[in-house]
Write an enzyme that holds these catalytic residues in place. Structure first.
Site, mmCIF file in Angstrom:
data_model
loop_
_atom_site.group_PDB
_atom_site.id
_atom_site.type_symbol
_atom_site.label_atom_id
_atom_site.label_comp_id
_atom_site.label_asym_id
_atom_site.label_seq_id
_atom_site.Cartn_x
_atom_site.Cartn_y
_atom_site.Cartn_z
ATOM 1 N N HIS A 171 -2.203 -0.393 6.828
ATOM 2 C CA HIS A 171 -1.821 -1.010 5.702
ATOM 3 C C HIS A 171 -0.838 -0.224 5.001
ATOM 4 O O HIS A 171 0.004 -0.815 4.048
ATOM 5 C CB HIS A 171 -3.268 -0.741 4.950
ATOM 6 N N ILE A 203 -9.005 10.676 -0.263
ATOM 7 C CA ILE A 203 -9.341 9.285 -1.045
ATOM 8 C C ILE A 203 -9.616 8.162 -0.109
ATOM 9 O O ILE A 203 -8.738 7.978 0.690
ATOM 10 C CB ILE A 203 -8.069 9.304 -1.774
ATOM 11 N N HIS A 243 -3.996 4.188 -3.497
ATOM 12 C CA HIS A 243 -4.183 3.473 -2.174
ATOM 13 C C HIS A 243 -3.098 2.098 -2.363
ATOM 14 O O HIS A 243 -2.302 2.077 -1.602
ATOM 15 C CB HIS A 243 -5.355 3.337 -2.126
ATOM 16 N N ASP A 284 -8.575 8.230 6.693
ATOM 17 C CA ASP A 284 -9.914 8.407 6.956
ATOM 18 C C ASP A 284 -10.677 7.180 7.452
ATOM 19 O O ASP A 284 -11.704 7.357 8.073
ATOM 20 C CB ASP A 284 -10.419 8.760 5.697
ATOM 21 N N GLY A 285 -10.252 5.953 7.223
ATOM 22 C CA GLY A 285 -10.949 4.829 7.501
ATOM 23 C C GLY A 285 -11.037 4.660 8.903
ATOM 24 O O GLY A 285 -12.080 4.244 9.682
ATOM 25 N N GLY A 297 -4.048 -2.617 11.604
ATOM 26 C CA GLY A 297 -4.516 -3.008 10.187
ATOM 27 C C GLY A 297 -5.856 -2.884 10.170
ATOM 28 O O GLY A 297 -6.595 -2.287 9.640
ATOM 29 N N GLU A 322 -17.798 -0.115 24.537
ATOM 30 C CA GLU A 322 -17.376 -1.417 24.730
ATOM 31 C C GLU A 322 -16.020 -1.540 23.960
ATOM 32 O O GLU A 322 -14.959 -2.249 24.363
ATOM 33 C CB GLU A 322 -18.365 -2.423 24.696
ATOM 34 N N HIS A 382 0.766 -1.155 0.043
ATOM 35 C CA HIS A 382 0.060 -0.068 0.030
ATOM 36 C C HIS A 382 1.022 1.281 0.017
ATOM 37 O O HIS A 382 1.512 1.620 1.121
ATOM 38 C CB HIS A 382 -0.847 0.149 1.198
ATOM 39 N N HIS A 387 -23.396 -11.515 33.635
ATOM 40 C CA HIS A 387 -24.649 -11.813 32.941
ATOM 41 C C HIS A 387 -24.436 -12.986 31.852
ATOM 42 O O HIS A 387 -24.833 -12.365 30.745
ATOM 43 C CB HIS A 387 -25.357 -10.462 32.340
ATOM 44 N N HIS A 389 -29.815 -9.994 26.172
ATOM 45 C CA HIS A 389 -29.014 -9.913 27.363
ATOM 46 C C HIS A 389 -28.527 -11.388 27.525
ATOM 47 O O HIS A 389 -27.709 -11.402 28.460
ATOM 48 C CB HIS A 389 -29.396 -9.083 28.362
ATOM 49 N N LEU A 405 -9.014 -1.001 10.930
ATOM 50 C CA LEU A 405 -8.973 0.307 11.171
ATOM 51 C C LEU A 405 -9.621 0.749 12.435
ATOM 52 O O LEU A 405 -10.768 0.178 12.700
ATOM 53 C CB LEU A 405 -9.377 1.007 9.935
#
Length: 659
Positions: A68, A187, A259, A155-156, A117, A407, A28, A457, A469, A119
């Site tokens: 990447h 991009i 990319h 961006d990811g 990796g 979480e 990449h 739980h 749950h 993201l």
């Protein structure tokens, strides 16, 4: 030697990465070519690190969240002088056994702080590292712990929900030593970011009370000035760097193909001509390499001063700091658990499984001060705060992080704390919500980080909260995860035994899974041995002849198996009960022990308020199962056990069916 122009230092990153990607025929290129100037500014002017001692405790942490683009990291590590990242290692990029894997894989001795990796994981790990730094700074002082955590992010990472969870909590906690560089290249893998996003990304940080600076990501001086401002601001910082993806490659720069499209020698040659780099593939001129190696030594004075401060400490203080950094447990912790087991065996009052864990956690406060507990807005029902103060923007000495309903961030934060070192992280929530946390749990297992994932739980015993749950399928899915110990104790004694095993782990995470409902004490005689350590053991042996039936159970269902045994024995059917708190530990035992516990030639019946999946490995050809066949329902938990047939009477019937 003349001074090397900073632009040439950036080109060294750019062309080493480009040549390697062409050589490997894949990779990449977008990140290493687009962020070369940003990396040059950080590594040559600001980062505190020592390639000669990659695991120096007070080094700055650097995380490539957009993993990447791993060749950016490998190029930096080679250029600055990390021994394990030689040029030959770089040339083995993406080959089996190489330190330079397709995505960075956790190897601190090589300068790789975490596996990245997927993201968003990396910036959430960086958040956890910043939490660990702040906590250890409060405990040991700035003379020993005073460093920043830096992360490169694409961006990811910011489009993943985990990214927003991190932005929100980091701003709330005012983690001023956490600094992100956003590769704002407009991009994504599909094309322009306009395809899927239209908001002002930097504004998301500003509204969460981050310090934000927007710069030209290819202007080294501007990036460096922004870093200086970020280090002075008490808030976490985002340096938004406008960049061109794959910068310098005429055929793909600024485009979707920048990319990760396949590159060819012709692309490398065209880039050399465009940027005026006349050197052969993998050739770094001596003056440029020398400048990079000098950058790798720029923290030498800081390193020496830190070593002197450590050496000057009183012996006891130094030993304690070195103990926690090494991940070694203190004296006395095991005795705390042994004493708890002794008292629990004598206590006939039933108690919720999760409260037994909470009692143990509270008892460890005095002997295990490096423990940091994160909880996802469930302080009351899980009770793992008790004597702990909260970790806040005002009090970094608190060891309980209120994670809110986040979480996924909580789990990734715990990974970052463990990877940072010097602290033992717990992540506490309901078992049903482990699905939100699962990507982080997988990364903990993949990296071999000794995170303690604590769940309450755990079954239809949740009762009236209903099937949303009641995690009937999750035990099986966690057991399928490599390098994850899944432990489901039957009572308070087993809870302490499982905690003991979990605390001993150095390269394996553990899922400690507890019931909401009250459980009776089944182990009423204290044993010096930790019987749960072997994963499964005979809780009650058959009487009146050779064993005809073995009832295998975990957690809250062991008590049902004990009652079913009583009924079978009353009918003259010799029956044993085996408690199986941890399948993974049992599987690791020798064949003779497993055979003796399971019983040969007898009927075996598994009992668990969960799906059968996985149980047949233990049940053999004459094996039955009493448990769930689908999702649960809403109602009092006693009625639910009867409704779904998880009762002593049905266990007896299942045994007789196979007899």
């Amino acid at each position: 030697m003349h001074a090397v122009e900073p632009r040439q230092l950036a080109h060294a990153i750019r062309f080493l990465s480009l040549d390697t990607i062409v050589h490997a025929a894949e990779g990449h290129q977008g990140v290493p070519l687009g962020m070369a100037e940003i990396a040059t500014a950080l590594f040559t002017r600001h980062l505190k690190f020592n390639p000669a001692d990659p695991t120096w405790p007070d080094r700055d942490r650097f995380v490539l969240s957009n993993g990447h683009g791993s060749m950016l990291l490998y190029s930096l590590l080679h250029l600055t002088g990390y021994d394990k990242i030689s040029l030959e290692q770089v040339k083995s990029f993406r080959e089996l056994g190489s330190h330079c894997a397709g995505h960075p894989e956790f190897e601190p001795a090589c300068g790789i702080e975490v596996t990245t990796g997927p993201l968003g994981q990396g910036i959430a790990n960086a958040f956890g590292m910043a939490v660990a730094e702040a906590y250890l700074n409060a405990r040991f002082g700035a003379g020993l712990v005073d460093h920043c955590t830096w992360a490169f992010v694409g961006d990811g990472c910011l489009q993943e929900g985990l990214g927003q969870e991190m932005i929100s909590l980091a701003g709330h906690l005012k983690l001023g030593k956490l600094i992100l560089f956003w590769d704002d290249n407009k991009i994504t893998d599909d094309g322009s970011t306009d395809l899927s996003i239209s908001e002002d990304v930097a504004a998301r940080f500003r509204v969460a009370d981050w310090h934000v600076v927007e710069v030209d990501g290819h202007d080294i001086d501007a990036v460096s000035a922004a870093i200086t401002l970020a280090k002075q601001d008490p808030r976490p910082s985002l340096i938004a760097c406008r960049t061109v993806i794959g910068r310098g490659i005429p055929r793909v720069q600024g485009q979707r193909a920048g990319h990760s499209a396949r590159l060819y020698p012709e692309d490398a040659q065209a880039t050399r001509e465009l940027l005026g780099w006349p050197h052969a593939p993998f050739e770094i001129p001596a003056d440029i390499l020398g400048a990079w190696r000098a950058a790798g030594r720029r923290s030498a004075a800081d390193y020496s001063a830190w070593q002197a401060r450590l050496a000057a400490l009183p012996a006891a203080e130094r030993a304690e700091f070195e103990r926690v950094q090494a991940g070694e447990l203190p004296t006395g912790w095991r005795e705390v658990l042994t004493d708890y087991r002794r008292k629990a065996a004598a206590d006939t009052e039933p108690k919720p499984g999760i409260f037994a864990s909470a009692e143990i956690n509270d008892l460890l406060v005095g002997v295990l001060p490096e423990r940091i507990v994160g909880c996802a807005d469930l302080e009351a029902p899980t009770s793992h705060k008790r004597g702990l103060a909260a970790f806040t923007a005002e009090d970094r000495g608190g060891a309980y992080v209120h994670c809110g309903v986040r979480e996924h961030l909580m789990g990734a934060m715990a990974n970052g704390i463990a990877a940072h070192g010097g602290a033992i992280p717990l992540a506490v929530t309901y078992l049903a919500f482990s699905d939100y946390e699962r990507p982080a749990m997988r990364m903990a297992a993949l990296m071999g980080l000794p995170v303690k994932f604590v769940f309450s739980h755990d079954s239809i015993g949740v009762g009236k909260n209903g099937p949303t749950h009641q995690p009937v399928e999750i035990l099986a899915s966690l057991r399928a995860m490599p390098n994850m110990l899944v432990m489901r104790p039957a009572d308070a004694v087993e809870a302490a035994e499982c905690w003991e095993v979990a605390l001993e782990l150095r390269r394996t995470p553990a899922s400690l899974i507890f019931a909401r409902q009250a459980l009776p004490t089944l182990r009423t005689t204290h044993s010096a041995d930790n019987r749960s350590r072997r994963g499964a053991y005979v809780l009650a042996e058959a009487e009146g002849g050779a064993r005809a039936v073995t009832l295998l159970a975990t957690g809250s269902e062991v008590q049902l198996a004990v009652e079913a045994r009583r009924l079978l024995q009353a009918e003259g059917i010799p029956t044993a009960v085996v408690s199986m708190p941890c399948w993974e530990l049992f599987e690791a035992q020798d064949a003779g022990y497993r055979s003796a516990v399971l019983g040969e030639g007898c009927v075996r019946v598994g009992v668990e308020a969960a799906m059968r999946f996985g149980w047949d490995a233990w049940l053999g050809p004459r094996g039955g199962f009493v448990g769930m066949a689908g999702f649960g329902a809403s109602g009092p938990y006693e009625q639910l056990y009867a409704h779904f047939g998880i009762t002593p009477a049905n266990i007896v019937a299942e045994a007789k069916r196979y007899l």
